[in-house]
Design an enzyme around this catalytic site. Structure first.
Site, short mmCIF file in Angstrom:
data_model
loop_
_atom_site.label_atom_id
_atom_site.label_comp_id
_atom_site.label_asym_id
_atom_site.label_seq_id
_atom_site.Cartn_x
_atom_site.Cartn_y
_atom_site.Cartn_z
N ARG A 17 1.02 -1.40 -0.27
CA ARG A 17 -0.09 0.41 -0.06
C ARG A 17 1.19 1.10 -0.07
O ARG A 17 0.04 2.23 0.27
CB ARG A 17 -1.29 -0.24 1.36
CG ARG A 17 -2.38 -0.72 0.82
CD ARG A 17 -1.90 -2.11 1.45
NE ARG A 17 -3.03 -3.05 1.21
CZ ARG A 17 -3.68 -4.32 0.68
NH1 ARG A 17 -2.52 -4.93 1.54
NH2 ARG A 17 -3.97 -4.91 -0.26
N THR A 63 12.14 -3.77 1.43
CA THR A 63 11.20 -4.78 2.54
C THR A 63 12.00 -6.29 1.85
O THR A 63 12.63 -6.45 0.97
CB THR A 63 9.62 -4.84 1.60
OG1 THR A 63 8.86 -5.72 2.53
CG2 THR A 63 9.61 -5.34 0.35
N LYS A 67 16.04 -6.05 3.57
CA LYS A 67 15.93 -5.40 4.95
C LYS A 67 17.11 -5.84 5.56
O LYS A 67 18.08 -4.70 6.32
CB LYS A 67 14.59 -5.62 5.86
CG LYS A 67 13.81 -4.87 5.85
CD LYS A 67 12.34 -4.96 6.86
CE LYS A 67 11.20 -4.52 6.52
NZ LYS A 67 10.02 -4.21 7.38
N ASN A 87 14.60 -0.31 6.31
CA ASN A 87 13.52 -0.53 5.40
C ASN A 87 13.41 1.22 5.16
O ASN A 87 12.35 1.26 3.85
CB ASN A 87 12.24 -0.28 6.44
CG ASN A 87 11.60 0.93 6.92
OD1 ASN A 87 12.31 1.48 7.51
ND2 ASN A 87 10.71 0.46 7.73
N ASP A 102 9.88 1.23 11.36
CA ASP A 102 9.43 0.82 11.79
C ASP A 102 8.98 1.47 13.72
O ASP A 102 7.96 1.07 13.90
CB ASP A 102 9.39 -0.50 12.05
CG ASP A 102 9.32 -1.33 10.46
OD1 ASP A 102 7.90 -1.00 10.26
OD2 ASP A 102 9.69 -2.79 10.47
N ALA A 129 9.14 -12.20 19.35
CA ALA A 129 9.99 -11.64 19.22
C ALA A 129 10.87 -12.06 17.67
O ALA A 129 12.55 -12.45 17.60
CB ALA A 129 11.24 -13.25 20.59
N LEU A 217 0.06 -5.62 15.56
CA LEU A 217 0.64 -5.21 14.73
C LEU A 217 0.25 -5.58 13.44
O LEU A 217 0.33 -5.97 12.07
CB LEU A 217 2.40 -5.46 14.09
CG LEU A 217 3.37 -4.21 15.32
CD1 LEU A 217 2.79 -3.86 16.31
CD2 LEU A 217 4.79 -4.79 15.04
N GLY A 240 -2.47 -2.36 13.31
CA GLY A 240 -2.27 -2.47 12.07
C GLY A 240 -1.83 -1.18 11.00
O GLY A 240 -0.30 -1.14 11.20
P1 ATR Z 1 8.52 -10.65 11.98
O1 ATR Z 1 10.08 -10.25 11.63
O2 ATR Z 1 7.34 -10.16 11.46
O3 ATR Z 1 8.76 -10.21 13.69
P2 ATR Z 1 9.21 -13.96 12.49
O4 ATR Z 1 10.34 -13.24 12.84
O5 ATR Z 1 8.66 -14.37 11.35
O6 ATR Z 1 8.34 -11.93 11.23
O7 ATR Z 1 8.76 -13.87 13.80
C1 ATR Z 1 7.21 -14.40 14.29
C2 ATR Z 1 6.60 -14.75 15.38
O8 ATR Z 1 5.36 -15.12 15.67
C3 ATR Z 1 7.57 -15.41 16.13
O9 ATR Z 1 7.90 -14.93 17.53
C4 ATR Z 1 7.20 -16.74 16.59
O10 ATR Z 1 7.08 -17.69 17.54
P3 ATR Z 1 8.48 -18.52 17.34
O11 ATR Z 1 9.18 -17.54 17.39
O12 ATR Z 1 8.62 -18.68 18.19
O13 ATR Z 1 8.31 -18.82 16.09
C5 ATR Z 1 5.39 -15.66 16.05
N1 ATR Z 1 4.67 -16.78 16.11
C6 ATR Z 1 3.98 -17.62 14.64
N2 ATR Z 1 3.49 -17.89 14.87
C7 ATR Z 1 2.71 -18.65 15.93
C8 ATR Z 1 2.21 -18.87 16.74
N3 ATR Z 1 1.07 -20.37 16.29
N4 ATR Z 1 1.77 -19.64 18.20
C9 ATR Z 1 2.96 -18.47 18.90
N5 ATR Z 1 3.76 -17.80 18.29
C10 ATR Z 1 4.03 -17.41 17.08
#
Ligand code: ATR
Length: 276
Positions: A17, A63, A67, A87, A102, A129, A217, A240
């Protein structure tokens, strides 16, 4: 000379967007300029960034999946280095600089959606995380305030972020969320839970203090189950889409020299596109 332009660099070509946002600001501020999407393969990023001026670009957003690499190809500021990802890129004299908007997107959205959010007493609780969590943590730390609980399904990732960001960040088990909720003034979801196609976040917002603020978010859907439950309880929320709009402000100002406003008109424009 062609009017100044910026672009969003992604691979494959990003569905975003951002062009709607920046073109709206260019139009309403009466600035001759452009914002385009550029599909650039990871192995071509370095040469593409070198050629930005020759291509007529005064800067760029980057993106997925660029990044982290972009940060190694530009002079990153404190925020970009703390988040470990850039970004937004711009030229300062001949130097290509990088930041991570961000951080201000998250904080700016909270300031606009829940003014005074940082004055309530209590802890923050950040869920997740990944990269988004790092931007949120850095924003919260920059603004001062109390303890930040950090819960992640994979506990080790929360521990690693606490190690990186210091003693104010308190890593907790995913199973300990319910225990800390009654003392939380700010709850932030940075995980993909609640996103279209993902399970909802299983959290009882009913035990949060009455003046707590809930930020999500996730932007698709816009009204996540978490935000709907929080609003039903009368809590202030930040969504978000608000973060997406606020993170775009800094790049526009750096490229085109004017600080644009996040208006209800702009929000409606992007919301209509999200609903398509
Ligand atoms: P981004 O960079 O967008 O923050 P990411 O690094 O893929 O994306 O992080 C996704 C977050 O969603 C992680 O904290 C992930 O937890 P894990 O570190 O244990 O993978 C969390 N997440 C995704 N699916 C989840 C679920 N079903 N239950 C709990 N946490 C989830």
């Amino acid at each position: 000379m062609a009017p100044p332009a910026a672009c969003l660099i992604g691979w494959p070509a990003a569905h975003s967007r951002s062009p709607i946002i920046h073109k709206h600001w260019l139009k309403t501020l009466g600035i001759a300029g452009d914002y385009r999407i550029e599909a650039v393969k990871p192995e071509m990023l370095a040469s593409f960034l070198r050629e930005l001026p020759a291509r007529g670009y005064v800067g760029a957003n980057v993106t997925m999946p660029h990044k982290e690499q972009a940060l190694t190809l530009a002079q990153g500021d404190t925020r970009a280095r703390a988040v470990g990802a850039a970004n937004t890129l711009w030229f300062d004299g001949g130097v290509l600089r990088a930041t991570n908007t961000d951080v201000e997107g998250f904080v700016g959205n909270l300031d606009a959606s829940a003014p005074g959010w940082d004055h309530a007493s209590g802890d923050a609780l950040v869920l997740g995380a990944g990269g988004a969590s790092r931007a949120v943590l850095f924003g919260l730390l920059e603004r001062g305030g109390g303890r930040i609980h950090l819960a992640n399904r994979t506990r080790e990732r929360a521990d690693a972020l606490a190690e990186k960001f210091g003693a104010r960040v308190n890593p907790i088990d995913w199973g300990a969320i319910a225990r800390v909720l009654p003392g939380v003034k700010l709850l932030v979801n940075t995980t993909s839970l609640g996103m279209k196609g993902q399970p909802p976040l299983d959290i009882d917002v009913g035990v949060l203090p009455a003046d707590a603020v809930v930020a999500d978010l996730v932007s698709v859907p816009l009204h996540t189950p978490l935000l709907s439950a929080a609003r039903a309880r009368g809590l202030k929320t930040a969504d978000g889409l608000g973060m997406l709009l606020h993170q775009a402000v800094g790049g526009f100002a750096l490229w085109f020299g004017q600080r644009p406003a996040v208006t209800t008109e702009l929000r409606a424009l992007v919301e209509a596109d999200l609903a398509k």
